[in-house]
Scaffold this motif. Structure first.
Motif, PDB file in Angstrom:
ATOM      1  N   UNK A 150      50.969  38.818  37.786  1.00  0.00           N
ATOM      2  CA  UNK A 150      50.950  37.350  37.739  1.00  0.00           C
ATOM      3  C   UNK A 150      50.591  36.741  39.085  1.00  0.00           C
ATOM      4  N   UNK A 151      50.821  37.509  40.150  1.00  0.00           N
ATOM      5  CA  UNK A 151      50.466  37.009  41.483  1.00  0.00           C
ATOM      6  C   UNK A 151      48.960  36.829  41.627  1.00  0.00           C
ATOM      7  N   UNK A 152      48.197  37.504  40.764  1.00  0.00           N
ATOM      8  CA  UNK A 152      46.743  37.495  40.849  1.00  0.00           C
ATOM      9  C   UNK A 152      46.086  36.718  39.722  1.00  0.00           C
ATOM     10  N   UNK A 153      46.853  36.239  38.779  1.00  0.00           N
ATOM     11  CA  UNK A 153      46.304  35.484  37.661  1.00  0.00           C
ATOM     12  C   UNK A 153      47.196  35.602  36.446  1.00  0.00           C
ATOM     13  N   UNK A 154      47.089  34.637  35.552  1.00  0.00           N
ATOM     14  CA  UNK A 154      47.936  34.628  34.362  1.00  0.00           C
ATOM     15  C   UNK A 154      47.662  35.845  33.482  1.00  0.00           C
ATOM     16  N   UNK A 155      48.755  36.491  33.039  1.00  0.00           N
ATOM     17  CA  UNK A 155      48.626  37.619  32.105  1.00  0.00           C
ATOM     18  C   UNK A 155      48.878  37.192  30.665  1.00  0.00           C
ATOM     19  N   UNK A 156      48.905  35.872  30.429  1.00  0.00           N
ATOM     20  CA  UNK A 156      49.176  35.398  29.073  1.00  0.00           C
ATOM     21  C   UNK A 156      48.150  35.971  28.099  1.00  0.00           C
ATOM     22  N   UNK A 157      48.653  36.462  26.977  1.00  0.00           N
ATOM     23  CA  UNK A 157      47.790  36.999  25.928  1.00  0.00           C
ATOM     24  C   UNK A 157      47.512  38.483  26.044  1.00  0.00           C
ATOM     25  N   UNK A 158      47.777  39.073  27.208  1.00  0.00           N
ATOM     26  CA  UNK A 158      47.512  40.507  27.369  1.00  0.00           C
ATOM     27  C   UNK A 158      48.606  41.295  26.661  1.00  0.00           C
ATOM     28  N   UNK A 159      48.278  42.110  25.664  1.00  0.00           N
ATOM     29  CA  UNK A 159      49.304  42.910  24.980  1.00  0.00           C
ATOM     30  C   UNK A 159      50.020  43.836  25.961  1.00  0.00           C
ATOM     31  N   UNK A 160      51.264  44.151  25.639  1.00  0.00           N
ATOM     32  CA  UNK A 160      52.049  45.019  26.513  1.00  0.00           C
ATOM     33  C   UNK A 160      51.351  46.348  26.771  1.00  0.00           C
ATOM     34  N   UNK A 161      50.780  46.936  25.719  1.00  0.00           N
ATOM     35  CA  UNK A 161      50.104  48.220  25.895  1.00  0.00           C
ATOM     36  C   UNK A 161      48.906  48.086  26.820  1.00  0.00           C
ATOM     37  N   UNK A 162      48.183  46.978  26.701  1.00  0.00           N
ATOM     38  CA  UNK A 162      47.025  46.760  27.569  1.00  0.00           C
ATOM     39  C   UNK A 162      47.465  46.545  29.010  1.00  0.00           C
ATOM     40  N   UNK A 163      48.593  45.871  29.206  1.00  0.00           N
ATOM     41  CA  UNK A 163      49.105  45.674  30.558  1.00  0.00           C
ATOM     42  C   UNK A 163      49.533  47.009  31.163  1.00  0.00           C
ATOM     43  N   UNK A 164      50.102  47.867  30.338  1.00  0.00           N
ATOM     44  CA  UNK A 164      50.434  49.218  30.805  1.00  0.00           C
ATOM     45  C   UNK A 164      49.184  49.966  31.259  1.00  0.00           C
ATOM     46  N   UNK A 165      48.112  49.883  30.448  1.00  0.00           N
ATOM     47  CA  UNK A 165      46.857  50.565  30.805  1.00  0.00           C
ATOM     48  C   UNK A 165      46.256  49.967  32.076  1.00  0.00           C
ATOM     49  N   UNK A 166      46.320  48.631  32.188  1.00  0.00           N
ATOM     50  CA  UNK A 166      45.785  47.959  33.368  1.00  0.00           C
ATOM     51  C   UNK A 166      46.488  48.471  34.629  1.00  0.00           C
ATOM     52  N   UNK A 167      47.804  48.609  34.542  1.00  0.00           N
ATOM     53  CA  UNK A 167      48.580  49.062  35.694  1.00  0.00           C
ATOM     54  C   UNK A 167      48.295  50.524  36.003  1.00  0.00           C
ATOM     55  N   UNK A 168      48.241  51.337  34.963  1.00  0.00           N
ATOM     56  CA  UNK A 168      48.048  52.782  35.167  1.00  0.00           C
ATOM     57  C   UNK A 168      46.678  53.093  35.773  1.00  0.00           C
ATOM     58  N   UNK A 169      45.677  52.298  35.426  1.00  0.00           N
ATOM     59  CA  UNK A 169      44.325  52.584  35.903  1.00  0.00           C
ATOM     60  C   UNK A 169      43.909  51.726  37.085  1.00  0.00           C
ATOM     61  N   UNK A 170      44.820  50.894  37.596  1.00  0.00           N
ATOM     62  CA  UNK A 170      44.492  49.999  38.707  1.00  0.00           C
ATOM     63  C   UNK A 170      44.141  50.797  39.958  1.00  0.00           C
ATOM     64  N   UNK A 171      43.229  50.254  40.746  1.00  0.00           N
ATOM     65  CA  UNK A 171      42.770  50.923  41.957  1.00  0.00           C
ATOM     66  C   UNK A 171      42.989  50.024  43.167  1.00  0.00           C
ATOM     67  N   UNK A 172      43.225  50.600  44.344  1.00  0.00           N
ATOM     68  CA  UNK A 172      43.352  49.781  45.549  1.00  0.00           C
ATOM     69  C   UNK A 172      42.036  49.064  45.859  1.00  0.00           C
ATOM     70  N   UNK A 173      42.128  47.975  46.594  1.00  0.00           N
ATOM     71  CA  UNK A 173      40.948  47.189  46.977  1.00  0.00           C
ATOM     72  C   UNK A 173      40.682  47.375  48.469  1.00  0.00           C
ATOM     73  N   UNK A 174      39.509  47.881  48.840  1.00  0.00           N
ATOM     74  CA  UNK A 174      39.196  48.001  50.275  1.00  0.00           C
ATOM     75  C   UNK A 174      39.247  46.631  50.956  1.00  0.00           C
ATOM     76  N   UNK A 175      39.981  46.547  52.043  1.00  0.00           N
ATOM     77  CA  UNK A 175      40.191  45.258  52.694  1.00  0.00           C
ATOM     78  C   UNK A 175      38.898  44.613  53.180  1.00  0.00           C
TER      79      UNK A 175
END
Length: 506
Positions: free
Chosen positions: A149-174
């Protein structure tokens, strides 16, 4: 056939486009999801060398790989941070690109780094500080599941999709966030489409209001080659509404969508509609850039100076002091026994804040010297983008300043508008305001990026024990005095005026 080139935002890779891409290809379109360098795993030495130019090169490579087949149009889609490499690549391959789609993204400007679009002000400052001490080496860690939520509204994202988003998230080169975007203007005439996600606070109506107010960064989006769509979801529509997003992208490629109306059209802009209250028809007395609305009460009277927001184009007509909200407030104040004051100031772009501050100081000098005004009882009332101008009066409040009020204020610089003189950060100086009474009118349907600045200010106010009264209007929008003609809104205006007059002892 259309060739869609999909560029992901921060912390995400090609996986986020999977369902939307499937729906596009099922309709016969060609889809290329771009894998941006340095975002495919934990920190590595390569991440220290990846910058925005690296990501622009990634997009250029995909553009160049798409064959120049007659009748096939390339549509570049940039989500979130992804719009920065999209614009950089389009600038260098303008002849190959048929349309650019801004998918719930900022409006990057030449010379401005992507850091300016990070929605959290505290995080922006933290990253800028890190860049100054370690040369922007390393990466920004991906968010934990409860921090998206710090980066944008997660409204509407299913719980399973949020789990996948988190599991596959990658760091951002500064370095991708800190290197300025460089544009030559070669792609300035390309067709554009904005896809706004309303659950995060963006809407076509709000974009139109920004155009009506003369926001400089929005004027380019009133051309005939620019269209808009709106999706009722949060910041990740490819996860929450993948089928709907695919349909919107196809329609965008076809040139469909809503067109913003340039100033001067047949429809009356929202800020020029009538004030929500019946107020006395009190004439103004104009001196230079200042208007006085005088009360019928005898003797020197207190004054309330109403400060408009902005930036407002220097060519805007009527000028802000003649807008119904400003004249309505001033006449309401005069009808209740004080002198109402409005002014035009030179906040025509973000570089104009110091000039606007000079204009306010000049108006106050003029008003306080008027024999019909009690120069020891003055209130300042800021609206919208004028809220940043509060800082000067909080830093060292004079004894004659009895109250500072602000309605739906912007209380920290908005990255999309560009850099602002650091002097104009009210949260940084509110601790110096002492016992000066503050009255903040907060609207419930505020743009998220503006609401975040108000919360930052209120947090700083609570931490230092500042005397803040908050008037909440849950169902009102920014600029509600001419668009939300409800009893709730009328009551909020009366409550705000009563609070300010009480501090003027009226």
């Amino acid at each position: 056939m259309t060739a869609f080139i999909l560029v992901p935002g921060m912390f995400t890779d090609t996986h986020v486009w999977r369902e939307t891409a499937e729906r596009l290809t099922a309709e016969g379109d060609e889809v290329h999801a771009v894998a941006l360098s340095g975002t495919g795993g934990p920190r590595s030495a390569a991440a220290d060398t990846v910058d925005l130019e690296t990501h622009i090169a990634d997009v250029l490579a995909v553009i160049d790989s798409v064959g120049a087949t007659p009748g096939r149009e390339i549509v570049l889609v940039g989500h979130d941070y992804g719009i920065h490499p999209v614009l950089g690549a389009a600038d260098r391959r303008a002849e190959r690109v048929g349309r650019i789609v801004y998918l719930d993204s900022g409006l990057p400007q030449d010379g401005v780094p992507a850091l300016a679009a990070v929605p959290d002000p505290a995080l922006r400052e933290e990253l800028a500080e890190r860049a100054g001490t370690d040369g922007a080496h390393g990466v920004l860690p991906a968010p934990a599941r409860d921090a998206w939520q710090r980066w944008g509204s997660t409204e509407g994202v299913p719980e399973a999709a949020l789990d996948r988003l988190t599991a596959s998230a990658t760091p951002q080169p500064l370095r991708t966030l800190l290197q300025p975007l460089r544009l030559t203007g070669a792609a300035a005439s390309l067709p554009l489409t904005g896809v706004l996600c309303s659950a995060g606070g963006s809407s076509i109506e709000m974009a139109q209001r920004g155009v009506d107010f003369g926001e400089p960064t929005l004027q380019v989006f009133t051309g005939p080659q620019v269209t808009f769509f709106e999706l009722p979801t949060g910041h990740w529509p490819m996860l929450s509404l993948p089928a709907e997003l695919a349909e919107v992208l196809r329609r965008a490629a076809a040139g469909e969508g809503h067109h913003l109306v340039a100033p001067g059209g047949a429809q009356r802009p929202a800020h020029l509609r009538p004030f929500l209250l019946d107020v006395p028809d009190i004439p103004r007395e104009r001196t230079g850039h200042t208007d006085l609305y005088l009360t019928a009460e005898e003797g020197p009277r207190p004054a309330v100076v109403f400060v408009h927001g902005g930036p407002v184009s220097a060519e805007a007509r009527p000028t802000p002091r003649d807008w119904p909200a400003l004249t309505g407030y001033a006449r309401l104040a005069a009808g209740q026994g004080v002198v109402g004051v409005t002014l035009d100031h030179r906040l025509h772009d973000v570089a104009g804040y110091p000039l606007a501050a000079e204009d306010i100081a000049a108006t106050l000098e003029l008003v306080r010297a008027d024999p019909r005004v009690d120069g020891q009882r003055i209130a300042l009332w800021f609206l919208s983008g004028g809220g940043l101008l509060m800082a000067d009066w909080l830093r060292q409040p004079p004894s004659w300043l009895r109250c500072v009020a602000a309605s739906y204020p912007v209380l920290a610089p908005l990255p999309v508008l560009g850099p602002v003189d650091p002097r104009f950060r009210p949260a940084d100086v509110v601790a110096k305001a002492g016992a000066l009474p503050l009255v903040i009118t907060r609207v419930g349907r505020e743009r998220p990026e503006i609401a975040a600045t108000v919360e930052e200010f209120l947090t700083a106010s609570r931490d230092c024990g500042a005397a803040v009264e908050v008037i909440d209007v849950p169902n009102a929008h920014h600029g509600f005095e001419t668009i939300d003609l409800t009893q709730e809104s009328r009551d909020a205006v009366h409550r705000g005026m009563r609070a300010v007059l009480a501090h003027l002892e009226v």
